[in-house]
Design an enzyme around this catalytic site. Structure first.
Site, mmCIF file in Angstrom:
data_model
loop_
_atom_site.group_PDB
_atom_site.id
_atom_site.type_symbol
_atom_site.label_atom_id
_atom_site.label_comp_id
_atom_site.label_asym_id
_atom_site.label_seq_id
_atom_site.Cartn_x
_atom_site.Cartn_y
_atom_site.Cartn_z
ATOM 1 N N ASN A 47 -8.034 -2.201 6.190
ATOM 2 C CA ASN A 47 -7.940 -3.588 6.635
ATOM 3 C C ASN A 47 -7.903 -4.503 5.420
ATOM 4 O OD1 ASN A 47 -10.786 -2.972 6.288
ATOM 5 N ND2 ASN A 47 -11.319 -4.770 7.494
ATOM 6 N N ILE A 48 -7.181 -5.599 5.572
ATOM 7 C CA ILE A 48 -7.015 -6.575 4.500
ATOM 8 C C ILE A 48 -7.254 -7.949 5.115
ATOM 9 C CG2 ILE A 48 -5.426 -7.521 2.783
ATOM 10 C CD1 ILE A 48 -3.870 -4.795 3.071
ATOM 11 N N CYS A 58 -4.940 -5.198 10.116
ATOM 12 C CA CYS A 58 -5.796 -4.050 10.415
ATOM 13 C C CYS A 58 -5.335 -2.806 9.666
ATOM 14 C CB CYS A 58 -5.780 -3.773 11.916
ATOM 15 S SG CYS A 58 -6.433 -5.108 12.921
ATOM 16 N N GLU A 60 -4.895 0.215 10.817
ATOM 17 C CA GLU A 60 -3.926 0.996 11.564
ATOM 18 C C GLU A 60 -2.507 0.466 11.343
ATOM 19 O OE1 GLU A 60 -6.852 -0.376 12.452
ATOM 20 O OE2 GLU A 60 -7.330 0.209 14.505
ATOM 21 N N CYS A 95 -7.778 -2.310 17.850
ATOM 22 C CA CYS A 95 -7.700 -3.562 18.611
ATOM 23 C C CYS A 95 -6.450 -3.545 19.491
ATOM 24 C CB CYS A 95 -7.684 -4.764 17.659
ATOM 25 S SG CYS A 95 -6.122 -4.998 16.775
ATOM 26 N N CYS A 98 -3.089 -3.582 17.533
ATOM 27 C CA CYS A 98 -2.763 -2.264 16.962
ATOM 28 C C CYS A 98 -2.305 -1.285 18.046
ATOM 29 C CB CYS A 98 -3.963 -1.699 16.207
ATOM 30 S SG CYS A 98 -4.282 -2.564 14.658
#
Length: 150
Positions: A47-48, A58, A60, A95, A98
């Site tokens: 995640n960034i 995210c 993913e 989430c 994603c």
């Protein structure tokens, strides 16, 4: 594609291996992912976060976008791991955004999502289980010239 135990273990190891690269200065909630393509390649992501919140990404989607940007679009499985501010790990389901991105590229009845606390404590789910009645490319009918003429 049935996921071999050795590959599941490798995905969990690879996901935990990139957890340190997560950029989560605001939430202190690090997430990492390892994505397996049907051709056998593994792409990782973390995640960034961003101070403006919505430009963040995210783990993913980072892994999926990396793979797609290199020409891969057929995926077999993903492993998702996390670490909170105290260093604890828990199951970390994807989430909704994603899940929708996964729906774009993955067969919901075959794509495996592994949620791992560690190498021995994990859950495995099919995308269809986590996104029932998901909307994907198959829901859009291809428009032809005949459809445009009344």
């Amino acid at each position: 594609m049935k996921l071999q135990e050795s590959m599941r273990e490798e995905l969990i190891r690879r996901a935990f291996g990139v957890l340190e690269y997560a950029y989560a200065p605001y939430s202190k909630f690090k997430v990492a992912a390892a994505l397996l393509t049907k051709s056998g390649k593994i792409y990782t992501g973390c995640n960034i976060e961003n101070a403006a919140l919505s430009p963040g990404n995210c783990a993913e989607r980072t892994a999926i976008f990396k793979a797609v940007s290199e020409g891969e679009k057929d995926f077999a499985a993903i492993c998702i791991v996390n670490e909170d501010a105290q260093g604890n790990h828990d199951y970390c389901p994807p989430c909704g955004v994603c899940r929708q991105v996964m729906m774009e590229f993955c067969d919901p009845g075959e794509f495996t999502i592994i949620l791992a606390k560690d190498e021995g404590d994990y859950q495995a789910h099919m995308l269809a289980e986590l996104l029932p009645l998901g909307f994907g490319p198959g829901n859009l009918k291809k428009q032809t010239d005949d459809d445009l003429v009344d």
